[in-house]
Design a protein around this motif. Structure first.
Motif, PDB file in Angstrom:
ATOM      1  N   ILE A 131       0.834  -1.062   0.077  1.00  0.00           N
ATOM      2  CA  ILE A 131       0.031   0.041  -0.041  1.00  0.00           C
ATOM      3  C   ILE A 131       0.965   1.369  -0.049  1.00  0.00           C
ATOM      4  N   PRO A 132       1.182   1.986  -1.074  1.00  0.00           N
ATOM      5  CA  PRO A 132       1.879   3.136  -1.358  1.00  0.00           C
ATOM      6  C   PRO A 132       1.584   4.087   0.026  1.00  0.00           C
ATOM      7  N   LEU A 133       0.615   4.354   0.321  1.00  0.00           N
ATOM      8  CA  LEU A 133       0.302   5.511   1.269  1.00  0.00           C
ATOM      9  C   LEU A 133       0.524   4.899   2.757  1.00  0.00           C
ATOM     10  N   GLY A 134       0.840   3.430   2.865  1.00  0.00           N
ATOM     11  CA  GLY A 134       1.583   3.107   4.109  1.00  0.00           C
ATOM     12  C   GLY A 134       0.584   2.770   5.185  1.00  0.00           C
ATOM     13  N   ARG A 135      -0.853   2.526   4.877  1.00  0.00           N
ATOM     14  CA  ARG A 135      -1.707   2.353   5.932  1.00  0.00           C
ATOM     15  C   ARG A 135      -3.019   1.861   5.252  1.00  0.00           C
ATOM     16  N   ARG A 136      -3.588   1.119   6.210  1.00  0.00           N
ATOM     17  CA  ARG A 136      -5.134   0.586   5.578  1.00  0.00           C
ATOM     18  C   ARG A 136      -5.914   1.725   5.646  1.00  0.00           C
ATOM     19  N   GLY A 137      -6.991   1.918   4.885  1.00  0.00           N
ATOM     20  CA  GLY A 137      -7.982   2.597   4.979  1.00  0.00           C
ATOM     21  C   GLY A 137      -9.021   2.486   5.996  1.00  0.00           C
ATOM     22  N   SER A 138      -9.747   3.601   6.342  1.00  0.00           N
ATOM     23  CA  SER A 138     -10.830   3.496   7.368  1.00  0.00           C
ATOM     24  C   SER A 138     -12.214   3.424   6.418  1.00  0.00           C
ATOM     25  N   ALA A 139     -13.282   2.983   7.261  1.00  0.00           N
ATOM     26  CA  ALA A 139     -14.568   3.292   6.875  1.00  0.00           C
ATOM     27  C   ALA A 139     -14.881   4.584   6.505  1.00  0.00           C
ATOM     28  N   GLU A 140     -14.297   5.792   7.223  1.00  0.00           N
ATOM     29  CA  GLU A 140     -14.506   7.124   6.910  1.00  0.00           C
ATOM     30  C   GLU A 140     -13.933   7.461   5.491  1.00  0.00           C
ATOM     31  N   ASP A 141     -12.569   6.952   5.187  1.00  0.00           N
ATOM     32  CA  ASP A 141     -12.269   6.971   3.633  1.00  0.00           C
ATOM     33  C   ASP A 141     -13.313   6.779   2.676  1.00  0.00           C
ATOM     34  N   VAL A 142     -13.775   5.608   2.821  1.00  0.00           N
ATOM     35  CA  VAL A 142     -14.825   4.937   1.878  1.00  0.00           C
ATOM     36  C   VAL A 142     -16.118   5.799   1.979  1.00  0.00           C
ATOM     37  N   ALA A 143     -16.477   6.182   3.283  1.00  0.00           N
ATOM     38  CA  ALA A 143     -17.705   7.016   3.327  1.00  0.00           C
ATOM     39  C   ALA A 143     -17.531   8.418   2.538  1.00  0.00           C
ATOM     40  N   ASN A 144     -16.276   8.757   2.614  1.00  0.00           N
ATOM     41  CA  ASN A 144     -16.081  10.136   1.993  1.00  0.00           C
ATOM     42  C   ASN A 144     -16.135   9.874   0.170  1.00  0.00           C
ATOM     43  N   ALA A 145     -15.633   8.916  -0.079  1.00  0.00           N
ATOM     44  CA  ALA A 145     -15.498   8.646  -1.691  1.00  0.00           C
ATOM     45  C   ALA A 145     -17.248   8.656  -2.030  1.00  0.00           C
ATOM     46  N   ALA A 146     -17.901   7.937  -1.318  1.00  0.00           N
ATOM     47  CA  ALA A 146     -19.340   7.737  -1.610  1.00  0.00           C
ATOM     48  C   ALA A 146     -19.897   9.129  -1.165  1.00  0.00           C
ATOM     49  N   LEU A 147     -19.645   9.831  -0.415  1.00  0.00           N
ATOM     50  CA  LEU A 147     -20.392  11.300  -0.331  1.00  0.00           C
ATOM     51  C   LEU A 147     -20.112  12.065  -1.504  1.00  0.00           C
ATOM     52  N   TYR A 148     -18.702  12.038  -2.242  1.00  0.00           N
ATOM     53  CA  TYR A 148     -18.388  12.690  -3.371  1.00  0.00           C
ATOM     54  C   TYR A 148     -19.386  12.433  -4.434  1.00  0.00           C
TER      55      TYR A 148
END
Length: 140
Positions: free
Chosen positions: A100-117
């Motif tokens: 994972i180039p960003l060096g961390r697992r994603g969060s549920a909030e990361d996914v929710a923000n994409a859906a919000l967009y």
């Protein structure tokens, strides 16, 4: 009901949840990946159909990668069960350091923000896409 001339009168946005496993092969995930690939394909076809018919309804899919959730940990357990790592924590460390180039697992909030967009007017010209939310995992 979502059609521009329908009950609500302004169109809308349909957001289908898929997975990066629809885009890359992963040990022990063939049936899951196939089902998520079907969601992606259905979303593209429906986006074209609804746009062509003038419905004013956009259709997109969100493709999360390795997300820090109970379901995500269950998925990583498969690597432990296959003898590829000693623990989920070891799998996470390997992923975060090497995959994972960003060096961390994603969060549920990361996914929710994409859906919000995709749900808001800022994406009014976006339809038929696969929005990947994976910290760069599929870019490697």
């Amino acid at each position: 009901m979502m059609k521009a001339e329908g009950r609500f009168g302004k169109g809308g946005s349909i957001i289908n949840m898929s997975s990066v496993v629809s885009q890359v092969g992963l040990l022990g995930h063939s049936f899951y990946g196939a089902s998520k690939g079907a969601i992606a394909s259905f979303s593209r076809h429906t986006a074209v159909e609804f746009a062509s018919l003038g419905y004013g309804v956009r259709v997109n899919s969100v493709h999360p990668g390795v997300i820090a959730t109970v379901m995500g940990d269950r998925s990583l357990q498969g690597f432990v069960d296959a003898g590829m790592a000693g623990s989920i924590e070891e799998v996470v460390a390997i992923l975060e350091q090497q995959a994972i180039p960003l060096g961390r697992r994603g969060s549920a909030e990361d996914v929710a923000n994409a859906a919000l967009y995709l749900a808001c007017d800022a994406s009014s010209y976006v339809t038929g896409i696969e929005l990947t939310v994976d910290g760069g995992y599929t870019a490697m």
